[in-house]
Scaffold this motif. Structure first.
Motif, PDB file in Angstrom:
ATOM      1  N   TYR A  97       0.837  -1.203   0.000  1.00  9.44           N
ATOM      2  CA  TYR A  97       0.000   0.000   0.000  1.00  9.44           C
ATOM      3  C   TYR A  97       0.875   1.258   0.000  1.00  9.44           C
ATOM      4  CZ  TYR A  97      -3.876  -3.127   1.125  1.00  9.44           C
ATOM      5  OH  TYR A  97      -4.814  -4.124   1.082  1.00  9.44           O
TER       6      TYR A  97
ATOM      7  N   GLN B   5      -6.088  -8.801  -3.092  1.00 10.22           N
ATOM      8  CA  GLN B   5      -6.884  -7.723  -2.497  1.00 10.22           C
ATOM      9  C   GLN B   5      -6.231  -6.344  -2.633  1.00 10.22           C
ATOM     10  OE1 GLN B   5      -7.536  -9.048   1.540  1.00 10.22           O
ATOM     11  NE2 GLN B   5      -9.158 -10.459   0.930  1.00 10.22           N
TER      12      GLN B   5
ATOM     13  N   LYS C  43      -6.019  -2.921  -4.787  1.00 13.25           N
ATOM     14  CA  LYS C  43      -6.715  -2.121  -5.788  1.00 13.25           C
ATOM     15  C   LYS C  43      -5.776  -1.046  -6.320  1.00 13.25           C
ATOM     16  CE  LYS C  43     -11.347  -2.838  -3.893  1.00 13.25           C
ATOM     17  NZ  LYS C  43     -12.580  -2.191  -3.394  1.00 13.25           N
ATOM     18  N   PHE C  44      -5.820  -0.837  -7.610  1.00 12.91           N
ATOM     19  CA  PHE C  44      -4.933   0.148  -8.232  1.00 12.91           C
ATOM     20  C   PHE C  44      -5.685   0.833  -9.364  1.00 12.91           C
ATOM     21  CE2 PHE C  44      -4.227  -4.153  -9.733  1.00 12.91           C
ATOM     22  CZ  PHE C  44      -4.439  -4.052 -11.097  1.00 12.91           C
ATOM     23  N   PHE C  45      -5.223   2.024  -9.723  1.00 10.79           N
ATOM     24  CA  PHE C  45      -5.900   2.766 -10.781  1.00 10.79           C
ATOM     25  C   PHE C  45      -5.206   2.546 -12.126  1.00 10.79           C
ATOM     26  CE2 PHE C  45      -2.509   5.490  -9.444  1.00 10.79           C
ATOM     27  CZ  PHE C  45      -2.118   6.186 -10.575  1.00 10.79           C
TER      28      PHE C  45
ATOM     29  N   ASP D 204      -8.141  -4.939 -14.461  1.00  8.03           N
ATOM     30  CA  ASP D 204      -8.407  -4.836 -13.020  1.00  8.03           C
ATOM     31  C   ASP D 204      -8.229  -3.435 -12.455  1.00  8.03           C
ATOM     32  OD1 ASP D 204      -8.804  -7.563 -13.118  1.00  8.03           O
ATOM     33  OD2 ASP D 204      -6.749  -8.043 -12.523  1.00  8.03           O
ATOM     34  N   GLY D 205      -7.667  -2.526 -13.239  1.00  8.85           N
ATOM     35  CA  GLY D 205      -7.413  -1.186 -12.722  1.00  8.85           C
ATOM     36  C   GLY D 205      -8.685  -0.386 -12.519  1.00  8.85           C
ATOM     37  N   GLN D 206      -8.717   0.417 -11.463  1.00 14.81           N
ATOM     38  CA  GLN D 206      -9.856   1.291 -11.198  1.00 14.81           C
ATOM     39  C   GLN D 206      -9.851   2.447 -12.201  1.00 14.81           C
ATOM     40  OE1 GLN D 206     -12.147   0.768  -8.765  1.00 14.81           O
ATOM     41  NE2 GLN D 206     -11.137  -1.126  -8.156  1.00 14.81           N
TER      42      GLN D 206
ATOM     43  N   LYS E 240      -8.633   7.382  -9.910  1.00  9.80           N
ATOM     44  CA  LYS E 240      -7.669   7.301  -8.817  1.00  9.80           C
ATOM     45  C   LYS E 240      -8.330   7.615  -7.475  1.00  9.80           C
ATOM     46  CE  LYS E 240      -3.088   8.968  -7.452  1.00  9.80           C
ATOM     47  NZ  LYS E 240      -3.427   9.333  -6.081  1.00  9.80           N
TER      48      LYS E 240
ATOM     49  N   GLU F 277     -10.982   6.510  -6.318  1.00 11.44           N
ATOM     50  CA  GLU F 277     -11.480   5.287  -5.689  1.00 11.44           C
ATOM     51  C   GLU F 277     -10.385   4.635  -4.856  1.00 11.44           C
ATOM     52  OE1 GLU F 277     -13.452   2.605  -8.324  1.00 11.44           O
ATOM     53  OE2 GLU F 277     -14.256   4.205  -9.566  1.00 11.44           O
ATOM     54  N   ILE F 278      -9.172   4.661  -5.392  1.00 15.90           N
ATOM     55  CA  ILE F 278      -8.046   4.111  -4.636  1.00 15.90           C
ATOM     56  C   ILE F 278      -7.785   4.960  -3.399  1.00 15.90           C
ATOM     57  CG2 ILE F 278      -5.620   3.446  -4.735  1.00 15.90           C
ATOM     58  CD1 ILE F 278      -7.433   1.845  -6.549  1.00 15.90           C
TER      59      ILE F 278
ATOM     60  N   GLU G 204     -10.316   4.129  -0.833  1.00 11.99           N
ATOM     61  CA  GLU G 204     -10.043   2.833  -0.208  1.00 11.99           C
ATOM     62  C   GLU G 204      -8.909   2.954   0.808  1.00 11.99           C
ATOM     63  OE1 GLU G 204     -10.240  -1.204   0.684  1.00 11.99           O
ATOM     64  OE2 GLU G 204     -11.640   0.090  -0.409  1.00 11.99           O
TER      65      GLU G 204
END
Length: 342
Positions: free
Chosen positions: A154, A208, A210-212, A247-249, A252, A254-255, A258
């Motif tokens: 992270y 688990q 998450k990335f943009f 899989d990218g959001q 940004k 959203e990341i 999170e």
């Protein structure tokens, strides 16, 4: 010359033996860390030997929390700090700073107080270093830290490793066009590029996480897919690009949300821990206060009893004096009678 060449061969062997011995007990590890620290600061050691030793040191140190703690409790930080102030070599400086950061932060601070972004940024500079050995050490250390602590991943995402990697890959690609190497020689840019791609692949495949969608990185990867020097490099770039697209959001934010939620959850947990500690301390204070009150009562009772005993003693002393005086008078009368009789 022969003697000097022999010494250069012996030094790396001694360093390797020192690192191998660190697999022993914690006490022996601390001692070996100390010996290695002295070796790094010894006169006559070559720059390439310092770099090689520091590379091995950072990789081994980051292998486990026990190793980090052993390094922290040894004289390692002081020795490397001394080397950092003396050396003019940028690669040695980078390695020294990273090792000091790992040891001082993870060895000397509570886990909830660790700033993973600072630690991540320090190791990212190693990964991007122009020296392939330093870059290798950075890659290996990052991968080990990812296994050691999930929070480290992270931290990498928070400092923007995706965009930073894109910028570095673009820079490497531009520099590569200006440098010609023989066909038999693997260009440093290729090795560093593969190091970066390997780290990115591990991060994006982590559970688990998450990335943009980094547009910069997608563009840089497309360039590698088209112009990469090896099939492996092109394949790795394609896999990472697919991960970003699939899989990218989209945003940004959203990341960021999170990460903020995770931070809030962590702080709430810390707050609960602190509240429990406060409750326990309040209970301890209450218990101590009750014990003090009981002891104060006991002291007061004993004081009263002592006062009464002193009063009784005073009365008794007065009675003794009175009786003594009476006895004296009786003795005097007896003496007078005896004299009259005679």
């Amino acid at each position: 010359m022969a003697s000097e060449d022999t010494n250069r061969q012996i030094r790396p062997i001694a360093i390797n033996q020192s690192l191998s011995s660190l697999q022993m007990s914690s006490r022996e590890a601390k001692h070996s860390f100390g010996q290695l620290a002295q070796r790094l600061n010894s006169e006559g050691i070559q720059i390439d030997e310092q770099i090689a030793a520091l590379q091995q040191m950072i990789v081994f140190t980051s292998s486990s929390m026990d190793n980090i703690q052993s390094a922290y409790e040894s004289s390692m930080i002081e020795a490397i700090s001394g080397l950092l102030t003396r050396t003019q070599n940028p690669h040695v400086k980078q390695l020294c700073r990273a090792i000091i950061m790992i040891i001082s932060v993870l060895g000397g601070e509570k886990e909830e107080q660790v700033d993973w972004t600072i630690l991540s940024a320090s190791l990212l500079t190693l990964l991007f270093d122009s020296d392939t050995g330093v870059s290798d050490a950075g890659k290996t250390t990052i991968l080990k830290m990812m296994k050691l602590k999930e929070e480290f991943i992270y931290g990498l995402l928070q400092i923007g490793i995706l965009d930073h990697s894109a910028e570095e890959l673009i820079k490497i690609s531009s520099d590569q066009m200006q440098i010609s190497t023989s066909q038999e020689e693997v260009p440093p840019s290729q090795l560093i590029t593969m190091n970066i791609l390997e780290v990115l692949d591990k991060i994006l495949n982590a559970e688990q996480i998450k990335f943009f969608k980094s547009i910069k990185l997608i563009s840089a990867l497309q360039k590698i897919k088209n112009e990469g020097l090896t099939r492996e490099m092109k394949r790795k770039a394609k896999n990472i690009q697919d991960l970003l697209n699939e899989d990218g959001q989209a945003e940004k934010t959203e990341i960021d949300l999170e990460i903020a939620n995770q931070r809030i959850a962590t702080l709430e947990q810390q707050n609960q821990t602190f509240e429990e500690q406060i409750r326990q301390k309040d209970q301890s204070i209450k218990t101590l206060a009750e014990e003090k009150a009981q002891k104060d009562q006991r002291i007061e009772a004993l004081t009263q009893e002592n006062t009464q005993n002193e009063q009784r003693a005073t009365i008794a002393e007065g009675q003794v004096q009175t009786l003594t005086a009476q006895i004296t008078q009786i003795d005097q009368k007896l003496n007078s009678l005896i004299l009259k009789i005679h």
